[in-house]
Write a protein that holds these residues in place. Structure first.
Motif, short mmCIF file in Angstrom:
data_model
loop_
_atom_site.label_atom_id
_atom_site.label_comp_id
_atom_site.label_asym_id
_atom_site.label_seq_id
_atom_site.Cartn_x
_atom_site.Cartn_y
_atom_site.Cartn_z
N LEU A 89 0.81 -1.22 0.00
CA LEU A 89 0.00 0.00 0.00
C LEU A 89 0.85 1.27 0.00
O LEU A 89 0.29 2.37 -0.04
CB LEU A 89 -0.93 -0.01 1.22
CG LEU A 89 -2.03 -1.07 1.19
CD1 LEU A 89 -2.65 -1.24 2.58
CD2 LEU A 89 -3.10 -0.73 0.15
N GLY A 90 2.18 1.14 0.07
CA GLY A 90 3.04 2.31 -0.08
C GLY A 90 4.02 2.58 1.02
O GLY A 90 4.89 3.46 0.86
N ALA A 91 3.94 1.90 2.16
CA ALA A 91 4.92 2.10 3.21
C ALA A 91 6.29 1.60 2.74
O ALA A 91 6.38 0.69 1.91
CB ALA A 91 4.50 1.36 4.48
N ARG A 92 7.35 2.18 3.28
CA ARG A 92 8.69 1.83 2.83
C ARG A 92 9.61 1.56 4.01
O ARG A 92 9.36 2.02 5.12
CB ARG A 92 9.28 2.95 1.96
CG ARG A 92 8.46 3.23 0.71
CD ARG A 92 9.07 4.32 -0.14
NE ARG A 92 8.19 4.66 -1.26
CZ ARG A 92 8.47 5.59 -2.18
NH1 ARG A 92 9.61 6.27 -2.12
NH2 ARG A 92 7.60 5.83 -3.15
N ILE A 93 10.66 0.79 3.74
CA ILE A 93 11.71 0.56 4.72
C ILE A 93 13.05 0.69 4.01
O ILE A 93 13.12 0.73 2.77
CB ILE A 93 11.60 -0.82 5.38
CG1 ILE A 93 11.88 -1.92 4.35
CG2 ILE A 93 10.25 -1.03 6.04
CD1 ILE A 93 12.12 -3.29 4.97
N THR A 94 14.10 0.74 4.79
CA THR A 94 15.45 0.61 4.25
C THR A 94 15.88 -0.83 4.41
O THR A 94 15.85 -1.38 5.51
CB THR A 94 16.43 1.53 5.01
OG1 THR A 94 16.02 2.88 4.84
CG2 THR A 94 17.84 1.36 4.46
N ASP A 95 16.23 -1.46 3.31
CA ASP A 95 16.66 -2.85 3.33
C ASP A 95 17.90 -2.97 4.22
O ASP A 95 18.95 -2.36 3.93
CB ASP A 95 16.99 -3.30 1.90
CG ASP A 95 17.28 -4.79 1.80
OD1 ASP A 95 17.86 -5.35 2.75
OD2 ASP A 95 16.95 -5.39 0.77
N PRO A 96 17.84 -3.73 5.31
CA PRO A 96 18.99 -3.81 6.22
C PRO A 96 20.21 -4.48 5.60
O PRO A 96 21.33 -4.32 6.09
CB PRO A 96 18.45 -4.61 7.41
CG PRO A 96 17.31 -5.40 6.85
CD PRO A 96 16.70 -4.53 5.79
N PHE B 256 14.41 -5.40 9.66
CA PHE B 256 13.67 -4.72 8.60
C PHE B 256 12.56 -3.84 9.16
O PHE B 256 12.08 -2.94 8.47
CB PHE B 256 13.09 -5.75 7.62
CG PHE B 256 12.28 -6.84 8.25
CD1 PHE B 256 10.91 -6.70 8.46
CD2 PHE B 256 12.88 -8.03 8.64
CE1 PHE B 256 10.16 -7.70 9.05
CE2 PHE B 256 12.13 -9.06 9.21
CZ PHE B 256 10.78 -8.88 9.43
N LEU B 257 12.15 -4.06 10.40
CA LEU B 257 11.12 -3.22 11.00
C LEU B 257 11.66 -1.89 11.54
O LEU B 257 10.89 -0.96 11.79
CB LEU B 257 10.42 -3.96 12.14
CG LEU B 257 9.52 -5.15 11.77
CD1 LEU B 257 8.93 -5.75 13.04
CD2 LEU B 257 8.41 -4.71 10.82
N ARG B 258 12.96 -1.80 11.70
CA ARG B 258 13.53 -0.63 12.38
C ARG B 258 13.37 0.67 11.60
O ARG B 258 13.40 1.76 12.18
CB ARG B 258 15.02 -0.87 12.69
CG ARG B 258 15.23 -1.88 13.80
CD ARG B 258 16.62 -1.79 14.39
NE ARG B 258 16.71 -2.55 15.62
CZ ARG B 258 16.37 -2.10 16.82
NH1 ARG B 258 15.89 -0.88 16.93
NH2 ARG B 258 16.49 -2.86 17.89
N THR B 259 13.23 0.58 10.29
CA THR B 259 13.14 1.80 9.47
C THR B 259 11.76 1.97 8.86
O THR B 259 11.60 2.65 7.85
CB THR B 259 14.20 1.77 8.36
OG1 THR B 259 14.06 0.57 7.59
CG2 THR B 259 15.61 1.81 8.96
N MET B 260 10.75 1.38 9.46
CA MET B 260 9.40 1.44 8.91
C MET B 260 8.95 2.89 8.74
O MET B 260 8.99 3.69 9.66
CB MET B 260 8.45 0.71 9.85
CG MET B 260 7.12 0.36 9.25
SD MET B 260 7.31 -0.92 8.01
CE MET B 260 5.70 -0.89 7.26
N ASP B 261 8.52 3.24 7.53
CA ASP B 261 8.12 4.61 7.20
C ASP B 261 6.72 4.59 6.60
O ASP B 261 6.53 4.14 5.47
CB ASP B 261 9.13 5.23 6.23
CG ASP B 261 8.79 6.66 5.86
OD1 ASP B 261 7.86 7.24 6.46
OD2 ASP B 261 9.45 7.21 4.95
N PHE B 262 5.74 5.08 7.35
CA PHE B 262 4.37 5.12 6.88
C PHE B 262 4.02 6.42 6.15
O PHE B 262 2.91 6.55 5.65
CB PHE B 262 3.40 4.94 8.05
CG PHE B 262 3.49 3.60 8.72
CD1 PHE B 262 2.99 2.46 8.09
CD2 PHE B 262 4.08 3.46 9.96
CE1 PHE B 262 3.07 1.21 8.70
CE2 PHE B 262 4.16 2.22 10.58
CZ PHE B 262 3.66 1.10 9.94
#
Length: 320
Positions: free
Chosen positions: A156-163, A202-208
């Motif tokens: 749906l569009g949320a992004r993370i930084t691939d660790p 992978f959850l540490r950079t969760m960006d909504f």
């Protein structure tokens, strides 16, 4: 193929549902075939589709195409085609995939499964008996529970930084018009203080902030995931709080992480088993998706009005 019936409050009569599995796909480069369960109403055409992403719970078969019957069957009875993949993270596959890169959560592959399903939707429709020609390919939603909620939020569009690479992972799927996050993970950063924090980088950079698709966030007011965070139940409302909208939050009273038992019938790990709550959740989420996928449909407003006037409401709704 199996057939079952689910009661629908609109009529009080059982609505016949068909469930077919496995539908087997072979995505290039995937270490094992992608197996799906497809559940659909016996009747109707122009049916919208829900892609349902399972969680990562302790049971072997609930985290696969064999789980979430209480929810999938009710959604199908309410007029949706529900497609459930077995992700690589499923405990049914753990023995043969444990040493592969990405194990045990395979967060990127989970989103890729959903994209591949959409690529092959016409073939899936033709494979399932009695379903050919009945799906509206322009009306697709995604739903996910727990880790599946993380998968749905990415689509749906949320992004993370691939660790592993340090690169931003943008896995948005534009063919998905709306979605439902069920007890999904919240923000990352310093709030991740529990035992699972080190196991889920992978959850540490969760960006909504980039999740702009209309989304219904469902959270239990007793869902205290201390193995991830000390924030308490509010952590699971983060996708609503931190995304720009249009967003809607459904808070379920008394619900824990199992949300009344959506993952399976009589599951030992469901600490808050409540069939009434599961039925209400299915109907509220179906009404939300129907209105989002069918502009002008009043199902969601009617459901909210009924909730607001109920002498014993299962929860509350707020929007932004």
């Amino acid at each position: 193929m199996s057939a079952s019936t689910e009661n629908t409050p609109a009529t009080g009569l059982p609505a016949p549902v068909l469930s077919y599995s496995p539908v087997v796909l072979s995505p290039p480069g995937r270490p094992v075939d992608l197996q799906l369960r497809v559940t659909a109403p016996v009747n109707g055409t122009g049916l919208p589709t829900i892609l349902l992403s399972h969680g990562h719970g302790p049971s072997h078969n609930l985290s696969s195409l064999n789980g979430y019957g209480p929810l999938a069957n009710l959604w199908a009875a309410l007029g949706f085609v529900v497609i459930q993949p077995t992700h690589l993270s499923s405990r049914t596959l753990a023995g043969e995939l444990a040493d592969l890169p990405g194990a045990p959560f395979f967060w990127r592959s989970r989103a890729g499964d959903m994209t591949y399903v959409l690529d092959r939707l016409e073939a899936i429709e033709k494979t399932v008996p009695l379903l050919a020609g009945r799906i509206d390919h322009g009306s697709v939603a995604v739903a996910g529970h727990s880790l599946g909620g993380f998968t749905a939020s990415q689509l749906l569009g949320a992004r993370i930084t691939d660790p592993d690479t340090g690169q931003e992972a943008n896995l948005i799927e534009p063919r998905i018009r709306t979605g439902v996050l069920l007890a999904a993970p919240g923000r990352g950063g310093e709030v991740l203080t529990g035992l699972m924090a080190e196991k889920t980088p992978f959850l540490r950079t969760m960006d909504f902030s980039t999740m702009t698709a209309p989304t219904l966030v469902v959270a239990g007011d007793n869902d205290d995931s201390r193995h991830f965070t000390d924030m308490g139940p509010a952590w699971h409302t983060d996708p609503y709080t931190l995304a720009p909208g249009p967003m809607t939050l459904l808070t379920l009273f008394g619900a824990e992480h199992g949300l009344g038992g959506i993952a399976g019938y009589d599951a030992a790990e469901t600490t808050d088993e409540n069939p009434r709550l599961v039925a209400a959740l299915a109907h509220l989420t179906a009404a939300y998706l129907r209105t989002r996928l069918r502009p002008g449909d009043t199902a969601w407003q009617a459901a909210c009005d009924a909730l607001a006037t109920s002498p014993d409401p299962v929860g509350r709704v707020e929007s932004k």
